[in-house]
Each structure stands twice: as structure tokens, then as C-alpha cells.
Design an enzyme around this catalytic site. Structure first.
Site, mmCIF file in Angstrom:
data_model
loop_
_atom_site.group_PDB
_atom_site.id
_atom_site.type_symbol
_atom_site.label_atom_id
_atom_site.label_comp_id
_atom_site.label_asym_id
_atom_site.label_seq_id
_atom_site.Cartn_x
_atom_site.Cartn_y
_atom_site.Cartn_z
ATOM 1 N N GLU A 287 0.868 -1.187 0.000
ATOM 2 C CA GLU A 287 0.000 0.000 0.000
ATOM 3 C C GLU A 287 0.895 1.224 0.000
ATOM 4 O OE1 GLU A 287 -3.347 -0.243 -0.503
ATOM 5 O OE2 GLU A 287 -2.436 -2.173 -0.954
ATOM 6 N N CYS A 321 -1.718 9.371 3.872
ATOM 7 C CA CYS A 321 -1.737 8.976 2.463
ATOM 8 C C CYS A 321 -3.030 9.469 1.812
ATOM 9 C CB CYS A 321 -1.606 7.466 2.343
ATOM 10 S SG CYS A 321 -2.821 6.619 3.331
#
Ligand code: NAP
Length: 517
Positions: A287, A321
């Protein structure tokens, strides 16, 4: 095993005097524990090494949070081999027992919620509210994955061939390496580690070098919750020194990574090359970064768009993020949006995250501060600085919230992940233009659209290419169970943390057909 239906953990309300006093007390308790030395934990064995990793308070870099024994390449290899040796026993532990340990883990974190919050305030520079949301997310991961494991441990029904008994079940994979980032040093570390453990894998956890102390407290809590010492190792160490060993080891079966694009790509590449003695293709869940956009359409509620953009851009200093780093605004409302955003951003109080009146704390390190300031310097040539010179404390790694307007879509600050409190604002001719600018990115993690135009919202549902899309709300704050989280393209391998597919990444299916006589 019967567990009550999953519910997201409620947040502590810091507006009440009792809860504020309780949080101050937790900060004092944790402050009393600062500066301790931590051994690394290799399958229960406490090991000290000559190399040390020192973590500091980003709001006051002279304050040492913890000193940690640093893994060597030899210890990294030993941790994988030990995890491999222990896999057969742990993988045979009944799923119900593993689930019970995970539910106990959730209880222990819940009991110590404010202490975990305080560690996050002091080691990661989170405000109280951001810390509380992260600890609650860690609890949610434990509770949600416990229920998911109950579901997956009941064999799914398959078609029965005449004359056969046909069966399908899930098996754990083997040894997993868990590599989290510092920005959710508890929740992401916890989510990846407990998902791997509850599915029956042994794991080697390598925390971020910026935030090993939260990780060490988490590891101690795993042991208290009943996870056997043999089920995991906790191995602080520099990613560049031990990362390759962990990833390339032939006994490593999978890697769960969350972090930057470049490190994720490197892990993916290294893991793809089989090593002598390796008998499987490694599974990589990586990720990675984001360059998340919010589209502000001409007929939206502008005040709520300004609020959503500011909250998404500057929450945790833009170090999520999912943070909004691009606002794409319809030309008809551009000027008023910019004016309102200026006023909203100028109100953000920057200072010690221990002070609940501050909305923004420091960025994580001197290195991060320098990178962000370099991007701001680039941005000055790529647009006009609207906000960016508010006063910040001299001690600590502070950066004022910065908004750069009139930015073109191909400019660097519009394309590259900055990972700090820097927002680029671009003007769109119309909705089509806005959508194409939003999609003009190698990333595809989160995004939002503020619009009251049903046709535009419908198009965004189909065409806005991000893993987590939000309508008329901010693009941060995904909730476990409700918003399975993970992005497209260079944002990662399309996994969805906190969702119904996630545990399958740690399992493999086995079909068994028995001929009936
Ligand atoms: P990072 O620099 O990539 O580090 C992440 C982890 O990888 C750390 O534990 C790091 O260890 C380790 N590492 C570094 N080099 C390695 C190597 N060669 N082999 C194996 N591991 C290695 O990222 P970060 O600065 O911690 O985190 C910020 C990034 O994470 C941003 O790009 C952000 O967008 C992304 N992120 C993504 C998500 C998501 O769900 N998509 C969520 C959160 C954050 P050391 O600390 O020892 O270097």
C-alpha cells in the site's frame, strides 16, 4: 464462536473537563516512561544489540522517546528462520483461540486508549483528536478481523459432485514480513500484523525507524493478550539495512508493506526474484502513496467544501496517504473558494500537539521538514503562495499550513507526493476538465467531490479513478468496515484494509474431494 455485531469504536470526547483531565494524566504517565531502553523481541527472546535506534519527540527533538536495540542482518535472517520453524504449531492453533486472543487485544488497547493516544502525541506528533482516531482504528481492526476470521473459518459451501464429498477451506500462507510506515505507527502496524496472525501466519514486524516505541508497546500488548511468543518477532532496524534480507529470504512467504511508492516498488521487484531453496511465489501487498484530489463543483455548498478541503489537507500536518494535496475548483467559484480557504487556513493554530488548542503539530522529522520546504520552494515558481507564513514555534519540526494557488496540472507540486501541509489549488474550466485533472495522476488512493449536480456526482462515481471516493465530505477518515481502504495504480496493490476481502490476502484456498464408496 459468537461475537456481537461489529461496531466502530466511539471516540473520546475531549470537550468534557473529565476527559481532558484524563488525557493530561495519560500524557504525564507516558512522559514518566520516556527514554526507556527496549530490547528487540525474537520469538519471545529479548535481545540487545550494539546498534541503537533512538526515537525523539518531533515537537521537541531533544526529548528521547525510546532507545531500541537495532536488528542486524543476521538477526533478521534468524527471525525469518525461527518464524518458519514456529509456523507449523501456530498455524494449527484453532482459529477460535486466535480469535479470542485478538478480541482480548482489542480490550487491552481499549483499556489503555488514552495511554496509546499519549504515545502517539509524543512520538508521532499527533494532536489529541488525531491520536484518538488512530487508537480507535487499531481497536476496530482487531474487532473487525476477529469477526472476519470467524466467518472464514467456517468452510464455505461448494457444489457437491455426485459420489463425492467436496470441501473448500482456507489455510494460512507461512511467514509474513510486516513493514508499516510511521504515520499510522499503531493502527497500520496493528492492522497488518493482527490480520496476518489471526489467519494463522507467523510474522516478523519491522516498525518504522521514526516510531519504534509505539510499536514496542504494541508488541508487549500482543504478548499480554495471549499471542504466544513464538508467533511473532518485533524487530526494529533500518529498512535499508535489514529490509532486503527480510524480503528476499527464501522462507519469507509474503510481505505486507505500507509506505512510499519507491520502497513498495523495490520490495515488489526484489520479492519477485526466486531465491535458492524458495518453493513459492511470494505474495506482496504494498500500500503506497497518494496525490489525492478534491473537486469543487460550481453548485456545491462552498463553505462545506472549504471545510472539507482544509480538514483533509492539514489534518495531521498533511501526513496522511489520504490527505488532500490538490483542490480542483470550478472557475465560476474559484475566487470565492480561494478567499474563504485563505480565511479558514489562517485560523489554524500550529504548535505543540500536547496542547489541545492546537490543530496542527510538527512534521515527523528534520528530514521530512527539509523535503517539504524544498517542495514549497518549487511551488513558489509553480503558483502563487496564498497562505504559508503563519508563525510556528522555532523548536520542533514545524511548518505552517501552506496553500499555493493558480497551479497547473503538470507542475511538480500537482503531481508528486509531498506528504506535508502543502495544498495546490488549480482552476478548472468546467466539470470535465476538473475530472480529467483529478485523474491526471500516477496515484489513485482517495478523492472527493463537492457537488449538488446529480449528473456530475454520477460521473464521478464511474470515472473518478480512486480506491476511496467521497461525495460532499472530506477525503480522509476512512472507517474500518464502512470504507475498506486502499488505492489504485501506483497507490498500491489494490488491497482493501478493513474490508471483507482483506483477510483473504493472508490465506490460500484448498479444495478437497473425497470419493464416496
Ligand atoms: P517509507 O519510507 O517507504 O517507509 C515505510 C517502511 O518501509 C518503514 O518501516 C521503512 O523502514 C521501511 N523500509 C525502508 N526501506 C526499506 C527497504 N529497502 N526494504 C524494506 N523496508 C524498507 O514510508 P514512510 O515515510 O514511513 O511513510 C509515508 C509513505 O507511506 C507515504 O508515501 C504515504 O502515502 C504512504 N502511506 C500509504 C498508506 C496506504 O494505505 N496506501 C497508508 C499510510 C502511508 P525505516 O523507517 O527503517 O526506513
Amino acid at each position: 464462536m459468537n461475537l456481537p455485531a461489529f461496531r466502530n469504536e466511539l471516540y473520546t470526547d475531549f470537550s468534557t473537563p473529565e476527559n481532558r483531565a484524563a488525557m493530561q494524566a495519560a500524557l504525564a504517565r507516558v512522559r514518566n516512561q520516556l527514554g526507556r531502553s527496549y530490547s528487540l523481541i525474537l520469538a519471545g527472546e529479548r535481545i540487545d544489540t550494539a546498534g541503537k535506534l533512538t526515537s525523539v519527540n518531533p515537537a521537541n527533538p531533544n526529548e528521547i522517546i525510546g532507545t531500541h536495540a537495532k536488528a542486524t542482518p543476521e538477526l533478521a535472517a534468524r527471525a525469518i528462520e525461527t518464524a518458519y520453524a514456529n509456523f507449523s504449531q501456530w498455524s494449527r492453533t484453532p482459529a477460535a483461540d486466535r480469535v479470542r486472543m485478538l478480541v482480548r487485544m482489542a480490550e487491552l488497547i481499549r483499556e489503555r486508549k488514552l495511554d496509546f493516544d499519549a504515545w502517539l502525541v509524543l512520538e508521532a506528533g499527533k494532536t489529541w483528536i488525531e491520536a484518538e482516531a488512530e487508537t480507535a482504528e487499531a481497536i476496530d481492526f482487531c474487532e473487525y478481523y476477529a469477526r472476519e476470521m470467524v466467518r472464514l473459518s467456517a468452510p464455505p459451501s461448494v457444489v457437491q459432485m455426485p459420489g463425492e464429498r467436496d470441501e473448500f477451506r482456507y489455510l494460512p500462507l507461512g511467514v509474513g514480513v510486516v513493514i508499516p510506515p510511521w504515520n499510522f505507527s499503531l493502527a497500520i502496524l496493528c492492522g497488518m500484523a493482527v490480520a496476518a496472525l489471526v489467519t494463522g501466519n507467523t510474522v516478523v514486524i519491522k516498525p518504522s525507524s521514526e516510531t519504534p516505541t509505539v510499536g514496542a508497546i504494541f508488541a508487549e500488548t500482543l504478548l499480554e493478550a495471549g499471542f504466544p511468543p513464538e508467533s511473532f518477532s518485533f524487530l526494529p532496524g533500518s529498512g535499508s539495512a535489514v529490509g532486503d534480507i527480510l524480503v528476499q529470504h527464501p522462507k519469507t512467504r509474503f510481505v505486507s508493506f505500507t509506505g512510499s511508492r519507491d520502497v513498495g516498488l523495490r520490495i515488489n521487484e526484489l520479492a519477485a526474484r526466486p531465491q535458492p531453496g524458495q518453493i513459492w511465489i511470494k505474495r506482496i501487498v504494498a500500500e503506497m502513496g497518494g496525490k489525492d484530489a478534491i473537486i469543487v463543483d460550481d453548485d456545491c455548498n462552498l463553505d462545506s467544501a472549504v471545510e472539507g478541503v482544509a480538514a483533509s489537507a492539514f489534518g495531521y500536518q498533511g501526513q496522511k496517504c489520504s490527505a488532500c494535496s490538490r483542490a480542483i475548483v470550478h472557475q465560476r467559484v474559484y475566487d470565492s473558494f480561494v478567499e474563504k480557504l485563505k480565511a479558514r487556513t489562517e485560523k489554524i493554530a500550529v504548535g505543540s500537539p500536547e496542547d489541545p488548542a492546537k490543530a496542527m503539530g510538527p512534521v515527523i522529522s528534520a528530514g521530512a521538514r527539509k523535503t517539504i520546504l524544498d517542495y514549497i520552494a518549487v511551488g513558489k515558481n509553480e503558483g502563487r503562495v496564498l497562505v504559508g507564513d503563519s508563525a510556528v514555534p522555532a523548536e520542533g519540526h514545524y511548518i505552517p499550513p501552506t496553500v499555493i494557488v493558480d497551479v497547473e496540472s503538470k507542475s511538480r507540486i500537482f503531481q508528486e507526493e509531498i506528504f506535508g501541509p502543502v495544498l495546490a489549488v488549480a482552476k478548472a474550466r468546467d466539470f470535465d476538465h476538473a475530472l480529467s485533472m483529478a485523474n491526471d495522476s500516477q496515484y489513485g488512493l482517495t478523492g472527493a467531490i463537492y457537488s449538488n449536480n446529480a449528473a456530475h456526482v454520477a460521473r464521478a462515481r464511474e470515472e473518478f479513478f480512486v480506491g476511496n471516493m467521497y461525495i460532499n465530505r472530506k477525503c480522509t477518515g476512512a472507517m474500518v468496515g464502512a470504507h475498506p481502504f486502499g488505492g489504485f495504480n501506483m497507490s498500491g496493490t489494490d488491497s482493501k484494509a478493513g474490508g471483507p476481502d482483506y483477510l483473504l490476502l493472508f490465506l490460500q484456498g484448498k479444495s478437497i474431494a473425497e470419493k464416496l464408496t
